[in-house]
Design an enzyme around this catalytic site. Structure first.
Site, PDB file in Angstrom:
ATOM      1  N   ARG A 184      13.544   6.477  -3.989  1.00 25.49           N
ATOM      2  CA  ARG A 184      14.839   6.357  -3.298  1.00 25.49           C
ATOM      3  C   ARG A 184      14.836   5.247  -2.262  1.00 25.49           C
ATOM      4  NH1 ARG A 184      14.718  12.127  -0.809  1.00 25.49           N
ATOM      5  NH2 ARG A 184      12.701  11.180  -0.442  1.00 25.49           N
TER       6      ARG A 184
ATOM      7  N   HIS B 120      -7.139  15.355 -13.242  1.00 16.61           N
ATOM      8  CA  HIS B 120      -7.932  14.125 -13.234  1.00 16.61           C
ATOM      9  C   HIS B 120      -9.421  14.403 -13.423  1.00 16.61           C
ATOM     10  CE1 HIS B 120      -8.261  15.129  -8.952  1.00 16.61           C
ATOM     11  NE2 HIS B 120      -9.367  14.448  -8.972  1.00 16.61           N
TER      12      HIS B 120
ATOM     13  N   HIS C  22      -9.085  22.733 -11.843  1.00 21.46           N
ATOM     14  CA  HIS C  22     -10.270  21.891 -12.050  1.00 21.46           C
ATOM     15  C   HIS C  22     -11.502  22.699 -12.499  1.00 21.46           C
ATOM     16  CE1 HIS C  22      -7.834  18.862 -10.336  1.00 21.46           C
ATOM     17  NE2 HIS C  22      -7.989  19.201  -9.071  1.00 21.46           N
TER      18      HIS C  22
HETATM   19  P1  NAP Z   1       4.234  11.388  -1.541  1.00 19.30           P
HETATM   20  O1  NAP Z   1       3.344  10.399  -0.878  1.00 19.30           O
HETATM   21  O2  NAP Z   1       5.002  12.327  -0.701  1.00 19.30           O
HETATM   22  O3  NAP Z   1       5.243  10.563  -2.444  1.00 19.30           O
HETATM   23  C1  NAP Z   1       6.364  11.155  -3.043  1.00 19.30           C
HETATM   24  C2  NAP Z   1       7.141  10.085  -3.780  1.00 19.30           C
HETATM   25  O4  NAP Z   1       8.293  10.697  -4.339  1.00 19.30           O
HETATM   26  C3  NAP Z   1       7.624   8.946  -2.899  1.00 19.30           C
HETATM   27  O5  NAP Z   1       7.524   7.746  -3.630  1.00 19.30           O
HETATM   28  C4  NAP Z   1       9.087   9.289  -2.677  1.00 19.30           C
HETATM   29  O6  NAP Z   1       9.763   8.077  -2.460  1.00 19.30           O
HETATM   30  C5  NAP Z   1       9.442   9.922  -4.012  1.00 19.30           C
HETATM   31  N1  NAP Z   1      10.584  10.807  -3.955  1.00 19.30           N
HETATM   32  C6  NAP Z   1      10.734  11.883  -3.140  1.00 19.30           C
HETATM   33  N2  NAP Z   1      11.923  12.479  -3.386  1.00 19.30           N
HETATM   34  C7  NAP Z   1      12.516  11.770  -4.372  1.00 19.30           C
HETATM   35  C8  NAP Z   1      13.754  11.883  -5.055  1.00 19.30           C
HETATM   36  N3  NAP Z   1      14.630  12.860  -4.770  1.00 19.30           N
HETATM   37  N4  NAP Z   1      14.036  10.984  -6.002  1.00 19.30           N
HETATM   38  C9  NAP Z   1      13.166   9.984  -6.312  1.00 19.30           C
HETATM   39  N5  NAP Z   1      11.979   9.832  -5.692  1.00 19.30           N
HETATM   40  C10 NAP Z   1      11.663  10.704  -4.738  1.00 19.30           C
HETATM   41  O7  NAP Z   1       3.445  12.275  -2.588  1.00 19.30           O
HETATM   42  P2  NAP Z   1       2.100  11.912  -3.355  1.00 19.30           P
HETATM   43  O8  NAP Z   1       0.954  12.287  -2.506  1.00 19.30           O
HETATM   44  O9  NAP Z   1       2.185  10.529  -3.882  1.00 19.30           O
HETATM   45  O10 NAP Z   1       2.113  12.968  -4.549  1.00 19.30           O
HETATM   46  C11 NAP Z   1       2.970  12.862  -5.656  1.00 19.30           C
HETATM   47  C12 NAP Z   1       2.681  13.994  -6.636  1.00 19.30           C
HETATM   48  O11 NAP Z   1       1.326  13.886  -7.061  1.00 19.30           O
HETATM   49  C13 NAP Z   1       2.807  15.389  -6.020  1.00 19.30           C
HETATM   50  O12 NAP Z   1       3.208  16.279  -7.025  1.00 19.30           O
HETATM   51  C14 NAP Z   1       1.376  15.720  -5.615  1.00 19.30           C
HETATM   52  O13 NAP Z   1       1.144  17.104  -5.573  1.00 19.30           O
HETATM   53  C15 NAP Z   1       0.619  15.081  -6.756  1.00 19.30           C
HETATM   54  N6  NAP Z   1      -0.751  14.723  -6.420  1.00 19.30           N
HETATM   55  C16 NAP Z   1      -1.012  13.842  -5.426  1.00 19.30           C
HETATM   56  C17 NAP Z   1      -2.324  13.500  -5.145  1.00 19.30           C
HETATM   57  C18 NAP Z   1      -2.655  12.513  -4.080  1.00 19.30           C
HETATM   58  O14 NAP Z   1      -3.835  12.182  -3.943  1.00 19.30           O
HETATM   59  N7  NAP Z   1      -1.697  12.013  -3.325  1.00 19.30           N
HETATM   60  C19 NAP Z   1      -3.375  14.070  -5.889  1.00 19.30           C
HETATM   61  C20 NAP Z   1      -3.074  14.965  -6.910  1.00 19.30           C
HETATM   62  C21 NAP Z   1      -1.758  15.272  -7.168  1.00 19.30           C
HETATM   63  P3  NAP Z   1      11.135   7.925  -1.650  1.00 19.30           P
HETATM   64  O15 NAP Z   1      11.008   8.739  -0.408  1.00 19.30           O
HETATM   65  O16 NAP Z   1      11.208   6.463  -1.446  1.00 19.30           O
HETATM   66  O17 NAP Z   1      12.175   8.430  -2.575  1.00 19.30           O
END
Ligand code: NAP
Length: 482
Positions: A51, A178, A240
């Site tokens: 977004r 992963h 995992h």
């Molecule tokens: P994050 O840093 O909070 O990023 C979330 C992303 O979603 C941002 O790019 C945000 O961008 C976007 N977003 C949020 N609401 C949105 C909407 N309504 N429409 C479109 N885009 C939207 O989260 P993350 O850590 O990257 O994790 C993402 C997913 O991967 C989650 O399910 C998490 O559980 C999983 N995960 C993450 C990790 C990790 O190491 N980070 C590891 C395993 C799994 P905008 O605010 O610009 O829209």
């Protein structure tokens, strides 16, 4: 051994959540690595979606900055980096809104692999899948990748599956764990099914028990609020550790094909016996030596969420009856190590003098640090002084054994390439996830009903005392966490 890199087919990869932590820290650096070694072809394209109000130039600058941090070699590969950034574009869209979807449709090509990586909160999976379908963006051959957590119980996992299946067939859905992308985990399959040596020993007759440990030295690190609603059982064991257990315990599949492998994994989960609460230890780290407590990190002084779980799991089938699998995972432990230790039974009749501290034969499949496989053997201690026994290890640490590991492939890199290749072997099938929750749900429900406080353990230790007793009770002991 020289690694062979086979380029994948041209693709358009759409990353939802492209401005988020996972995309910028893992997915995009991983794609750059694969491009730098020639696996991602020149006509591949990456489309970031989120977004945030930014254009292509701003998004590329953001990616470049993160690559410098998370793929440091990109800085020395200026040409490759520029070509990689050229492949990237950005589309602004809200998963739950109407705008942006036609722009996304317009940038996609018809004659290449089309994949959607949902690196967003699971609550958005259904809306994105539905929008991709409604706006004619999802084709019958496109693929959708979803991140963990896949539900918090069986009911929510079934609901997520139902949402995704409204718009995609199971053969199009790639649920990421992963751990399955790790070199050693795949090597476990090669070890078991490409050698004739192990299979005759791989059963309860010869294996005393199996220990699966995923130890983390870090605490909840800024994820406290999220983690406090999840806990170690949901965050680590149900997915995992369960995957590692399945690959260790499964029957040889008839083919190395996605459904043959996944059928065998499901059979293992379905054979798991209910775990008695007396065979489970829940722990929570407390402050020690300058390290904060879990409750401080989670921001809840009364939290009863577990940051540690250890349990004895029995698999009720012919191969494993009588050979327990001990699972252990926790945060703020004394080291960061993940391994599967297959501990063999002692010889039925020992003719040599007793060796103090002898641990016996074990095959250790180490996931981190230093991915590799170690075989512990007993030999005669060299030299004079009588016939004394000693233990030695045959060490197949991959970095030493293979010269192509100077630039090892991250688990995410491998899994993304598998998505483009259309290979679902290392991804969880819907019924597999549901079965794992069906096993975990009663355990969690038992805790919630009893409302017990987890046993405290010192930050930096090996976990709660009771976890040590869990094995001592049965005359066994955990391998040291180092
Ligand atoms: P994050 O840093 O909070 O990023 C979330 C992303 O979603 C941002 O790019 C945000 O961008 C976007 N977003 C949020 N609401 C949105 C909407 N309504 N429409 C479109 N885009 C939207 O989260 P993350 O850590 O990257 O994790 C993402 C997913 O991967 C989650 O399910 C998490 O559980 C999983 N995960 C993450 C990790 C990790 O190491 N980070 C590891 C395993 C799994 P905008 O605010 O610009 O829209």
């Amino acid at each position: 051994m020289v690694s062979r890199v086979i380029p994948v087919d041209p693709f358009d990869l759409v990353i939802f959540g492209a401005t988020g932590d996972l995309a910028l820290r893992k997915i995009l650096p991983g794609l750059f690595h694969r491009y730098a070694v020639g696996q991602v072809p020149d006509n591949a394209r990456i489309i970031g979606v989120a977004r945030s109000d930014m254009d292509e130039t701003m998004f590329r600058a953001e990616v470049q900055g993160r690559l410098a941090e998370f793929a440091p070699r990109s800085v020395q590969q200026a040409d490759r980096l520029a070509q990689f950034l050229d492949k990237i574009t950005y589309v602004r869209a809200d998963a739950t809104g109407d705008s942006g979807w036609s722009a996304l449709r317009d940038v996609l090509r018809d004659d290449v692999v089309r994949a959607f990586y949902l690196s967003v909160a699971p609550a958005l999976f259904g809306a994105i899948a539905a929008n991709l379908h409604a706006h004619g963006i999802a084709t019958p051959d496109s693929r959708i990748v979803v991140e963990k957590p896949f539900g918090r119980d069986r009911e929510s996992a079934c609901a997520l599956n139902a949402d995704l299946r409204q718009s995609f067939d199971e053969r199009q859905i790639y649920r990421i764990d992963h751990y399955l992308g790790k070199e050693t985990v795949q090597n476990l399959m090669a070890l078991r099914f490409a050698n004739s040596l192990w299979e005759p020993l791989w059963n309860a007759t010869h294996i005393d028990h199996v220990q699966i440990t995923v130890a983390e030295s870090l605490g909840v690190e800024g994820r406290g609020e999220y983690y406090d609603h999840v806990g170690a059982m949901r965050d680590m064991v149900q997915n995992h550790l369960m995957q590692l257990l399945c690959l260790t315990a499964m029957e040889p599949p008839s083919k190395f094909e996605p459904n043959s492998v996944r059928d065998e994994k499901v059979k293992v989960i379905e054979a798991l016996e209910p775990v008695a609460q007396t065979d489970i230890v829940r722990g929570q780290y407390r402050a020690r030596g300058g390290e904060g407590s879990y409750r401080e990190d989670a921001g809840d002084p009364k939290s009863r969420t577990e940051s540690f779980v250890a349990m004895k799991v029995n698999i009720g089938n012919w191969r494993w009856a009588g050979t327990p699998f001990y699972l252990r995972t926790g945060k703020k432990l004394r080291g960061r190590s993940s391994e599967i230790a297959v501990v063999f039974r002692d010889p039925p009749h020992m003719i040599f003098p007793k060796m103090e501290g002898r641990r016996g034969n074990a095959l250790i499949i180490r996931l981190q640090p230093d991915e590799g496989i170690i075989l512990r053997n007993t030999i005669k201690e060299p030299g004079p002084g009588g016939f004394r026994l000693a233990e030695v290890t045959l060490d197949m640490t991959f970095a030493d054994a293979l010269d192509n590991q100077s630039d090892p492939q991250d688990a995410y890199e491998r899994l993304i390439m598998d998505v483009i290749r259309g290979d679902q072997t290392l991804f969880m099938r819907g019924d597999e996830v549901e079965a794992a929750w069906a096993w975990a749900d009663p355990i969690i429900a038992g805790w919630e009903e009893a409302n017990l406080t987890p046993e405290a353990y010192d930050a930096g230790s090996s976990g709660p005392e009771d976890a040590l007793m869990l094995l001592h009770r049965y005359g066994r002991r955990w391998r040291e966490i180092v």
